[in-house]
Design a protein around this motif. Structure first.
Motif, mmCIF file in Angstrom:
data_model
loop_
_atom_site.group_PDB
_atom_site.id
_atom_site.type_symbol
_atom_site.label_atom_id
_atom_site.label_comp_id
_atom_site.label_asym_id
_atom_site.label_seq_id
_atom_site.Cartn_x
_atom_site.Cartn_y
_atom_site.Cartn_z
ATOM 1 N N ALA A 127 45.148 78.462 30.163
ATOM 2 C CA ALA A 127 45.682 78.167 29.155
ATOM 3 C C ALA A 127 45.869 79.408 28.071
ATOM 4 C CB ALA A 127 44.822 76.972 28.380
ATOM 5 N N ARG A 181 37.981 67.617 26.015
ATOM 6 C CA ARG A 181 38.883 68.939 25.520
ATOM 7 C C ARG A 181 39.150 68.798 24.070
ATOM 8 N NH1 ARG A 181 41.347 67.787 30.875
ATOM 9 N NH2 ARG A 181 42.954 66.053 29.705
ATOM 10 N N LEU A 221 49.512 80.744 26.964
ATOM 11 C CA LEU A 221 49.838 80.755 25.432
ATOM 12 C C LEU A 221 50.210 82.185 24.880
ATOM 13 C CD1 LEU A 221 46.843 78.413 24.169
ATOM 14 C CD2 LEU A 221 49.265 77.958 23.838
ATOM 15 N N GLU A 277 41.127 77.519 22.738
ATOM 16 C CA GLU A 277 40.779 77.652 24.112
ATOM 17 C C GLU A 277 39.990 78.882 24.199
ATOM 18 O OE1 GLU A 277 41.641 75.991 26.532
ATOM 19 O OE2 GLU A 277 43.006 74.342 25.537
ATOM 20 N N THR A 325 40.562 76.522 33.676
ATOM 21 C CA THR A 325 41.229 76.012 32.718
ATOM 22 C C THR A 325 41.552 76.710 31.252
ATOM 23 O OG1 THR A 325 40.665 73.837 33.475
ATOM 24 C CG2 THR A 325 41.585 73.668 31.298
ATOM 25 N N PRO A 326 40.381 77.093 30.751
ATOM 26 C CA PRO A 326 40.752 77.797 29.394
ATOM 27 C C PRO A 326 41.480 79.190 29.355
ATOM 28 C CG PRO A 326 38.410 77.749 30.010
ATOM 29 C CD PRO A 326 39.115 76.835 30.929
ATOM 30 N N ARG A 329 46.129 77.518 18.944
ATOM 31 C CA ARG A 329 45.914 76.931 20.291
ATOM 32 C C ARG A 329 44.985 78.036 21.115
ATOM 33 N NH1 ARG A 329 49.446 73.554 22.848
ATOM 34 N NH2 ARG A 329 48.033 73.773 24.690
#
Length: 402
Positions: free
Chosen positions: A168, A330, A172, A196, A164-165, A192
């Motif tokens: 992300a 989160r 980004l 993350e 997930t991170p 962001r």
């Protein structure tokens, strides 16, 4: 005839009858013993001696699967009851060995008893013993198998959580590249990415922490620890996140008797508990830390003023990567490992951690640790200054209600 002579003859006849009866009884008894000896299983020479030191549970069955000999462990595992092999799976193996004459070896998951859902995992090896008997050897693999399952699940969970991170940050970075000329967008995407990356760093650090404490032998490396100093250090390391939410951390009580353990691991556990309380408390509230001794136990309670935890969730919050509210975790930067670390540390110190919570009234996590006996208190107590202040520990440690 002389009466005296008649009496003597009668006595001799009676004695002869008595001797004959006694001899007949002894002959009958000898025949009975011979029959019993014939019924005893005759094992191949040396088999009994080998089985006594083999280190596994064993069962020997005859041609109709009747148990002729079994070890105490076989009864303890629930493989044998009376003179009967309990499990159909084992009987199927003995039938195949008797038919084919080939050794069979399988790992079986068997019910531990007639009631409940408990199971035992055994590595069973079945072979012919002599011309008449079948030998079943069983090695208990329950703990090893479950440890392997936990390890595999842990690796799978870590892989999933890291996706997930990492994903992300990748997205980004692409968005940041596409919006290079838009200053507002660049700042938004940069913020962001920072969030993350902080989440990824926290997750990696928690995984390292969990691996480290799993390899620590508290019994061998432990020392007397002043739990008051440990709590003071844990509170100090949470001041920054508390101040950012205008949360006051209030400490009350004192524990006079030291506990035996690893001060650094204990500090990590309490830092996670306090950090957890801060994360799930509204701004401008209070987190309470209470210390007291009771019945030879050091009792430390951490109370927040959050939303509370349902009874169903209370049963799972100490599981690795479990989150009550994934979306909220989160937002708070939670990794889902914080409470798992707490439980592991406390268990390694011979203690327990429990939770009390009601919806809308917050939660109280209570840790109980055994205090040292009076005879042990002559050992120097490890002071607060010896609690390791490593680079990763001095900064805010990202943990969450798991």
């Amino acid at each position: 005839m002389d009466p005296v002579l008649l009496t003597l003859i009668a006595g001799l006849i009676g004695l002869a009858i008595g001797v004959a009866g006694m001899l007949a009884f002894r002959a009958s008894e000898a025949q009975h013993r011979a029959r019993l000896d014939a019924d005893e299983p005759i094992l191949p020479k040396g088999a009994a001696d080998v089985l006594s030191v083999v280190g596994r549970a064993y069962v020997i069955v005859d041609g109709i699967d009747g148990v002729v000999r079994a070890s105490p462990a076989a009864y303890a595992f629930g493989l044998v009851r009376g003179h009967t092999v309990v499990h159909r799976e084992l009987l199927e193996l003995t039938a195949r060995v008797r038919r084919d004459g080939v050794i069979e070896e399988h790992q079986l998951e068997l019910p531990r008893g007639p009631l409940g859902q408990g199971t035992i995992i055994v590595q069973a090896r079945v072979a012919a013993l002599g011309e008449e008997y079948i030998l079943i050897l069983a090695d208990d693999r329950t703990e090893i198998t479950r440890t392997e399952e936990i390890r595999n699940d842990f690796v799978a969970n870590v892989s999933h959580e890291l996706k997930t991170p990492v994903g992300a940050i990748s997205l980004l970075a692409e968005a940041l590249d596409d919006a290079a000329s838009d200053e507002v967008a660049v700042r938004r995407f940069a913020q962001r990415m920072h969030k993350e990356s902080a989440r990824l760093s926290a997750l990696v650090q928690d995984i390292i922490e969990l691996s480290r404490l799993q390899g620590t032998d508290v019994v061998q490396r432990g020392k007397p620890v002043d739990i008051n100093a440990v709590i003071a250090e844990a509170v100090d390391r949470n001041k920054l996140p508390a101040e950012s939410k205008r949360i006051e951390i209030v400490v009350g009580g004192k524990i006079e008797t030291p506990v035996y353990g690893d001060a650094d691991l204990l500090m990590t556990a309490f830092r996670n508990l306090i950090d957890n309380a801060i994360r799930y408390s509204p701004e401008g509230t209070r987190v309470g830390v209470g210390l007291r001794s009771r019945d030879g136990l050091a009792q430390i309670s951490v109370t927040d003023q959050g939303l509370g935890i349902t009874p169903e969730e209370q049963e799972r919050i100490f599981e690795r990567f479990y989150r009550i509210d994934a979306a909220r975790s989160r937002q708070t930067g939670g990794t889902g490992l914080g409470l798992s670390i707490v439980k592991h540390v406390v268990s390694n110190h011979g203690g327990e951690v429990t939770v009390w919570s009601q919806h809308g009234q917050g939660s109280t996590f209570t840790v109980r640790l055994p205090e040292m006996e009076a005879a042990e208190e002559d050992v120097p107590v490890e002071p607060a200054g010896n609690v390791e202040k490593s680079a990763h520990g001095a900064r805010r440690h990202e943990s969450a209600r798991s």
